[in-house]
Scaffold this motif. Structure first.
Motif, PDB file in Angstrom:
ATOM      1  N   TRP A 270     -43.928   5.771  -7.618  1.00 17.94           N
ATOM      2  CA  TRP A 270     -43.057   6.565  -8.478  1.00 17.94           C
ATOM      3  C   TRP A 270     -43.618   6.741  -9.884  1.00 17.94           C
ATOM      4  O   TRP A 270     -43.319   7.701 -10.579  1.00 17.94           O
ATOM      5  CB  TRP A 270     -41.662   5.949  -8.534  1.00 17.94           C
ATOM      6  N   TRP A 273     -45.311  10.037 -10.855  1.00 19.10           N
ATOM      7  CA  TRP A 273     -44.507  11.208 -11.194  1.00 19.10           C
ATOM      8  C   TRP A 273     -43.944  11.137 -12.607  1.00 19.10           C
ATOM      9  O   TRP A 273     -43.367  12.109 -13.097  1.00 19.10           O
ATOM     10  CB  TRP A 273     -43.366  11.362 -10.178  1.00 19.10           C
ATOM     11  N   PRO A 308     -41.248  17.123 -12.121  1.00 22.52           N
ATOM     12  CA  PRO A 308     -41.599  15.830 -11.512  1.00 22.52           C
ATOM     13  C   PRO A 308     -40.399  14.895 -11.415  1.00 22.52           C
ATOM     14  O   PRO A 308     -40.215  14.204 -10.398  1.00 22.52           O
ATOM     15  CB  PRO A 308     -42.670  15.269 -12.453  1.00 22.52           C
ATOM     16  N   LEU A 312     -38.642  13.434  -8.014  1.00 22.98           N
ATOM     17  CA  LEU A 312     -38.432  11.997  -7.862  1.00 22.98           C
ATOM     18  C   LEU A 312     -36.956  11.688  -7.615  1.00 22.98           C
ATOM     19  O   LEU A 312     -36.611  10.870  -6.745  1.00 22.98           O
ATOM     20  CB  LEU A 312     -38.937  11.270  -9.112  1.00 22.98           C
ATOM     21  N   ASN A 508     -48.764  13.848  -1.039  1.00 23.64           N
ATOM     22  CA  ASN A 508     -48.134  14.566  -2.133  1.00 23.64           C
ATOM     23  C   ASN A 508     -48.989  15.767  -2.537  1.00 23.64           C
ATOM     24  O   ASN A 508     -50.191  15.609  -2.801  1.00 23.64           O
ATOM     25  CB  ASN A 508     -47.981  13.643  -3.348  1.00 23.64           C
ATOM     26  N   VAL A 510     -50.065  17.217  -5.053  1.00 25.34           N
ATOM     27  CA  VAL A 510     -50.208  17.128  -6.505  1.00 25.34           C
ATOM     28  C   VAL A 510     -50.969  18.330  -7.049  1.00 25.34           C
ATOM     29  O   VAL A 510     -50.543  18.971  -8.018  1.00 25.34           O
ATOM     30  CB  VAL A 510     -50.916  15.813  -6.884  1.00 25.34           C
TER      31      VAL A 510
END
Length: 1018
Positions: A270, A273, A308, A312, A508, A510
């Motif tokens: 986490w 993020w 982000p 999350l 992810n 990203v």
């Protein structure tokens, strides 16, 4: 577990990669030499090349032999040398591709035979070409047929090989399998592929124009300044090491996925993020407390902060929901489907990652070959651009750099193989040993990526002055690849967020999210309206400008030195109207050199009434005005000033700004102040370039002054408004034809009172009363432009904003005549904005604006000449007829090459071919033709006689084109820096123009007219 020797031998393979690089390097060198061959022009203005001679379907290109047989003796000797050199390189290339095709056709004897025959035919073609070039006149009839047959047999054999490779199942399957494997490797190592591909595109594509800029900047390395060479020699290997480590860390994952059926079991990280919001928050703090703060699109901050956190938060909600629905499955991990085992794929990705990192060094070597193949070939020629005109040591340095590039390109893979076999641990983790190896490598790669970008953000001018153009581009692109690569590696062992798990993703996204956010920011206008605002001068600019009539009257009062006595009781005075073509710093340098020749005589300093410039031509005109005073000497000449501006500092800092500060600001909205030549503020890449110009030519930092006059007369600098396509002109004289309703006081300021208010308009209009496009006058107060107090450098840059090197300038405007804003210039409340880009997008010659001005100016000249006929002593120069002469300063090469008459084409292709007609009607030749036909300003026989006396000495016509002629030499690039080799090329071209006094109007004859000397046709 140590690497086995068998695996090391497999990963360290180098032969195929080396042969491919060698073949590409030879092709690049041949292309550069062929460009020199194409520069050989016959007396009739015709040229040809090796590509035309040996192309498919040419059948010997009989026109080529006719053209080459008509060139002069010196040019023919040079042609023989270049053609022989080209053929020798082509022979090596034929041997290489023949061997590669032979290996590809394993098990297919017929195809292998075809590959060998194609290579041998190519070599035979070279022998025939060299023999025929020695005496193209006598050998042409026979050799043309034989050579044409040989060339076409070669191409047919290669085509047969391709068809056969597709038809033979074993070869076809092998080719398809290789292509699929390469595609998988490229997809997995896409960051490294992107970085290497961008560098290769900038440095290697042998395309004339913009793509010549990087090679020319590298030719500066041979001039004695070793700093940029050292910087590149450090940056390229350092980035290759970083990409090597990134590749190995990614290859660890590939081995785990396809060799061990690994699945991510660790929960999502986490903290990853939170990184973007925290970094952006830190940037906002720096922007606020270290200011000054610029207005920006604050909602862009929200994208990078909230997205982000929102992802999350949604993932946490989804996880909580799954716990509530099934509390017994709280600790159950998401079960990811395992990849089927495929050790070959894992090994391909391992090898591919290593190859791609090494490829960056090979590309650097190939770039040196492209930069110096042509100059070194020129050393063999008998001409004035050879070794005799080069600085001491330049030829030796050029040969050494070319040799170094060839060795680097062709030797990097074998050297890597030797080092890898001897020191395998130097190249990063062994993918077979799994995760956990050398954890510090992630931090090292992150450091290598982040620190250069931070330096480019904070102090671009300092860093780029050390690096130079090439190292700045490579470091900027490579640093982004390392930075994002480190982020990807950091998260590759963990499961994606819950939201992405529900979407069926295995990782992810990203990079995709970051790219989408940056693109969204750019599409929405970047960091608000202030991001690309032109710089304003702290000193207010002069408001009052001459009308066209006042400018003509002023010119009549100051140009008496140009009067000529044709012997009929009246004098004749040549009046120059100049247009300077765009073309980056090449245009600026050529413009200053042309005016340097024109202004050698007293008349030449005063003869020009108006000058219209585009892009680099505008910069050249600004330098002529600032450093070419009509009344005396200045601290440096315009030519010296342009040569100083042509140093690589401006381009280097612009490249650095584009890669770092502008990319960050446009995508995130974060306008971080930076240091530029002692000034701490937000500077986009255009402002950074302007600051470098001002450092080299300090007078460009002065406020733009409409009253300043130099040898170029009154300037009209042309920009283009995006969308409408109208010209935006920064003019020292008021432009006629404005359709804006306005009232003005004696000082030229617009008035708006309750009793007499001009109706508000939505912004400056570029439509006349009949709705045809016209130019927009930037300095006209009625147009309501804000921020017109600009420096000379900014005025020139507004005309020269060529994307992507410099951004579109955001020119704001208010509502003309609106209540509370009696003077839109000093009390401007922005109501909108235009985007100003390079003037060449609307019309690249500058002749369009000249044509627009000529209609009104012609009436003034006719009226003056009529007053001379009438003996009206109340007008200035009452005994001098004015003879207009149009001068077009054209810096683009190839103007002396005769265009081939197009052959008839298929009926279905006619509609597409017809689209070219529109463009041809607005090119330079069309404008010159119109000006030539409308240039008669005489209404009496005596005026005609006086005018003919001047024009007779000028030659046929009233238009003079000053352009460099083609020759077997390196053409200056279309860009913002010039090597000494390119500057010497321009000097030689100007010497040619000064000496070419033929029967047509030319610079030579124009100089004779201005100096009053007799003209001898040569």
């Amino acid at each position: 577990m140590a690497m086995s020797q068998g695996t090391i031998a497999l990963v360290a393979r180098w032969r195929t990669a080396t042969l491919l690089i060698a073949a590409a390097t030879l092709w690049i060198a041949m292309a550069e030499i062929d460009r020199l061959i194409a520069g050989t022009v016959s007396a009739n203005g015709e040229n040809s090349s090796m590509a035309i001679l040996t192309g498919f379907g040419s059948w010997g290109a009989r026109d080529t032999w006719r053209i080459w047989s008509s060139v002069g003796n010196v040019e023919h000797g040079n042609l023989v040398i270049l053609a022989t050199l080209h053929v020798v390189l082509d022979g090596f290339l034929a041997a290489l591709y023949g061997y590669l095709l032979f290996r590809l056709a394993r098990g297919a004897k017929v195809l292998r035979t075809v590959a060998v025959l194609a290579a041998l035919t190519d070599i035979a073609e070279g022998f025939l070409t060299v023999g025929a070039v020695q005496d193209p006149d006598r050998g042409a009839p026979v050799v043309a047929a034989v050579l044409g047959t040989t060339s076409n047999i070669k191409w047919l054999l290669l085509g047969f090989f391709l068809i056969g490779a597709v038809a033979v199942p074993a070869v076809r399957n092998d080719m398809v399998g290789r292509a699929v494997r390469i595609a998988r490797v490229a997809q997995f190592h896409r960051l490294t592929v992107t970085a290497a591909a961008l560098v290769a595109i900038l440095a290697l594509l042998p395309v004339p124009g913009v793509n010549d800029q990087m090679p020319d900047s590298q030719r500066l390395w041979a001039e004695g300044d070793a700093q940029p060479l050292i910087a590149s020699s450090v940056v390229v290997p350092l980035l290759a090491v970083g990409l090597q480590y990134i590749g190995r860390l990614r290859s660890v994952l590939a081995w785990e996925l396809w060799a061990r059926s690994f699945t991510q079991e660790l929960p999502p990280r986490w903290r990853l993020w939170l990184a973007a919001p925290l970094i952006l928050a830190a940037g906002i703090v720096l922007m606020v407390f270290l200011g000054p703060v610029e207005r920006t699109n604050w909602w862009q901050f929200g994208i990078f902060v909230t997205v982000p956190l929102l992802l999350l938060a949604i993932s946490m909600v989804l996880k909580a929901a799954s716990v509530l629905i099934s509390p017994w499955a709280f600790r159950r991990k998401w079960v990811m489907e395992k990849h089927p085992q495929d050790r070959r794929r894992a090994l391909d990705i391992w090898r591919g990652g290593d190859y791609l990192a090494t490829l960056l060094i090979a590309v650097a070597g190939m770039a040196l070959v492209r930069s110096f193949a042509g100059p070194v070939a020129m050393l063999l020629l008998t001409q004035r651009t050879g070794a005799s005109t080069m600085p001491p040591g330049w030829p030796v340095n050029a040969v050494l750099l070319l040799s170094f590039g060839a060795v680097l390109a062709c030797g990097v893979f074998p050297v890597r193989c030797l080092l890898f076999r001897r020191f395998p641990r130097w190249f990063g983790p062994d993918p077979r040993q799994g995760f956990g190896q050398r954890p510090y490598l992630k931090l090292l790669v992150l450091f290598l990526g982040a620190v250069p970008l931070l330096l480019l953000l904070v102090g671009p001018s300092f860093l780029t002055a050390i690096l130079g153009v090439s190292a700045t581009a490579v470091l900027g692109l490579g640093s982004w690849a390392l930075l994002f690569g480190a982020v990807v590696v950091w998260a590759q062992q963990r499961q994606p967020l819950e939201i992405f798990q529900r979407m069926g993703l295995r990782a992810n996204p990203v990079l995709s999210l970051m790219a989408a956010a940056l693109a969204l920011g750019q599409i929405s206008g970047g960091a608000g309206e202030t991001m690309h605002l032109p710089r304003t001068s702290p000193v207010p600019a002069t408001v009052t400008r001459n009308s066209l009539a006042d400018e003509f009257t002023s010119w009549l009062q100051t140009s008496a030195v140009c009067d000529m006595d044709p012997g009929h009781g009246k004098t004749a005075r040549p009046m120059l109207i100049v247009a300077s073509e765009g073309g980056g710093i090449r245009a600026a340098s050529w413009t200053t050199r042309a005016f340097g020749a024109i202004a050698e005589s007293p008349c030449g300093k005063a003869a020009t009434l108006l000058s219209s410039g585009v892009s680099g031509g505008s910069l050249g005109l600004a330098l002529v005005t600032r450093y070419g005073s009509r009344t005396g000497s200045t601290e440096m000449t315009p030519v010296v000033a342009s040569d100083r501006v042509a140093t690589p500092g401006a381009l280097s800092v612009s490249v650095g700004g584009a890669i770092a500060s502008d990319l960050v600001a446009g995508g995130t909205g974060l306008l971080l102040p930076n240091w530029s030549r002692g000034e701490y503020a937000w500077h986009d890449r255009a402002a950074l370039m302007e600051r470098e110009w001002e450092a080299e030519a300090p007078l460009l930092a002065d406020p733009f002054d409409p009253s300043a006059r130099g040898p170029a007369g009154a300037l009209m600098l042309n920009s283009t408004v995006t969308g409408s396509g109208c010209r935006l002109v920064l003019s020292q004289v008021a432009l006629p034809g404005s359709d804006q309703p306005k009232a003005a006081d004696a000082g030229g300021r617009s008035l708006a009172t309750p009793d007499r208010a001009a109706p508000p308009t939505p912004g400056p209009q570029c439509l006349s009363a009949d709705h045809t496009p016209v130019s927009i006058d930037f300095f006209d107060p009625a147009n309501g432009f804000c921020g017109t107090d600009v420096a000379w450098s900014t005025a020139a840059m507004l005309s020269a904003r060529f994307p992507l090197i410099s951004p579109a300038g955001r020119v704001r405007y208010g509502v003309a005549g609106s209540a509370g804003a009696p003077n839109a210039e000093t009390s401007c409340t922005p109501a909108g904005a235009f985007q100003a880009i390079d003037g060449g997008y609307a019309e690249g010659s500058g002749l369009g604006t000249v044509s627009d001005m000529w209609g009104g100016l012609r009436q003034l000249v006719e009226a003056h000449n009529q007053a001379v006929d009438d003996g009206d002593s109340s007008v200035p120069a009452s005994s001098s007829y004015v003879v207009p002469i149009f001068v077009y300063i054209r810096n683009s090469l190839g103007v002396d090459v005769t265009a081939k008459v197009p052959a008839p084409i298929a009926e279905l292709a006619v509609p597409l071919a017809g689209l070219k007609a529109k463009a041809s009607q607005v090119d330079a030749e069309a404008w010159l033709q119109r000006l030539e036909q409308s240039a008669d300003v005489c209404l009496s026989p005596s005026c005609e006689e006086a005018s003919n006396a001047v024009l007779g000495r000028l030659g046929s016509g009233r238009t003079v084109v000053v352009a460099p002629r083609s020759e077997a030499a390196i053409d200056p690039p279309l860009g913002w820096t010039l090597s000494m080799l390119s500057r010497t090329r321009l000097d030689n071209a100007l010497a040619d123009e000064r000496g070419a006094c033929g029967t047509k109007a030319s610079l030579c004859r124009l100089l004779s007219v201005l100096s009053g000397a007799a003209v001898a046709s040569r």
